[in-house]
Design an enzyme around this catalytic site. Structure first.
Site, PDB file in Angstrom:
ATOM      1  N   ASP A 145       7.628   2.027  14.618  1.00  0.00           N
ATOM      2  CA  ASP A 145       7.207   0.630  14.574  1.00  0.00           C
ATOM      3  C   ASP A 145       7.617   0.017  15.913  1.00  0.00           C
ATOM      4  OD1 ASP A 145       6.280  -1.856  13.674  1.00  0.00           O
ATOM      5  OD2 ASP A 145       8.234  -2.375  12.820  1.00  0.00           O
ATOM      6  N   GLU A 163       2.216   2.382  14.914  1.00  0.00           N
ATOM      7  CA  GLU A 163       1.423   1.234  14.486  1.00  0.00           C
ATOM      8  C   GLU A 163       0.698   0.625  15.681  1.00  0.00           C
ATOM      9  OE1 GLU A 163       2.367  -1.819  11.148  1.00  0.00           O
ATOM     10  OE2 GLU A 163       3.214  -2.603  13.003  1.00  0.00           O
ATOM     11  N   ASP A 181      12.490  -2.983  10.248  1.00  0.00           N
ATOM     12  CA  ASP A 181      11.721  -2.202  11.223  1.00  0.00           C
ATOM     13  C   ASP A 181      11.717  -0.721  10.856  1.00  0.00           C
ATOM     14  OD1 ASP A 181      11.063  -4.417  12.995  1.00  0.00           O
ATOM     15  OD2 ASP A 181      13.185  -4.426  13.523  1.00  0.00           O
TER      16      ASP A 181
END
Length: 168
Positions: free
Chosen positions: A7, A66, A138
């Site tokens: 992430d 992502e 996260d």
């Protein structure tokens, strides 16, 4: 297959590692790389070093990252893009297969709803990885990204096998 989910973030870059064996998914590790330094270059270098250590320690086969979209703040988007560059560079240097997923696709895969809230994502990650101790939001997102990749990589592998059988 061992998957590293990432992430991206300039201050906090979440990571999560899972093992995938058939339909079984199991937790290996998760954490957050916290950038340090007085300027952007030093912060990016610290993320690079920390993520490189994660790759060396856990030896993943695949990485999943992502995708990011434009935020309201153009400068913030640019900085996030630079951190995302680190998230792509480190696995690429290690020769990993890399998948990129939109946030809505990750949420839809893990939660079943493309506009799920962060707490819903974390809850579903905990359900799919029983006993996991998540190091922060996260890291939960990174594990969700890894789970998403596990689903799509398995599907792609099945398609490749079917095409090989059809061609034989």
């Amino acid at each position: 297959m061992r998957v590293l989910g990432i992430d991206p973030g300039l201050r906090n870059m979440g990571w999560g590692v899972i093992d995938v064996a058939g339909s079984r998914i199991s937790h290996v590790a998760n954490g957050i790389c916290h950038s340090t330094g007085d300027d952007l270059a030093q912060r990016l270098l610290s993320l690079y070093d920390q993520l490189t250590d994660v790759v060396h320690q856990f030896q993943p086969d695949h990485a999943a990252i992502e995708q990011t979209f434009v935020n309201k703040d153009g400068a913030g988007t640019l900085k996030l893009g630079q951190a995302r560059g680190i998230a792509l560079l480190v696995p690429a240097q290690a020769g990993l297969t890399i998948g990129e997923y939109a946030p809505n696709k990750v949420k839809k895969t893990v939660v079943g709803v493309g506009h799920a809230e962060k707490h819903q994502v974390e809850h579903m990650v905990k359900l799919q990885l029983p006993g996991v101790q998540i190091k922060g939001a996260d890291a939960a997102d990174a594990l969700a990204i890894a789970i998403c990749h596990a689903h799509y990589a398995k599907a792609a592998g099945g398609l490749e096998k079917a095409l090989r059988r059809a061609g034989a």
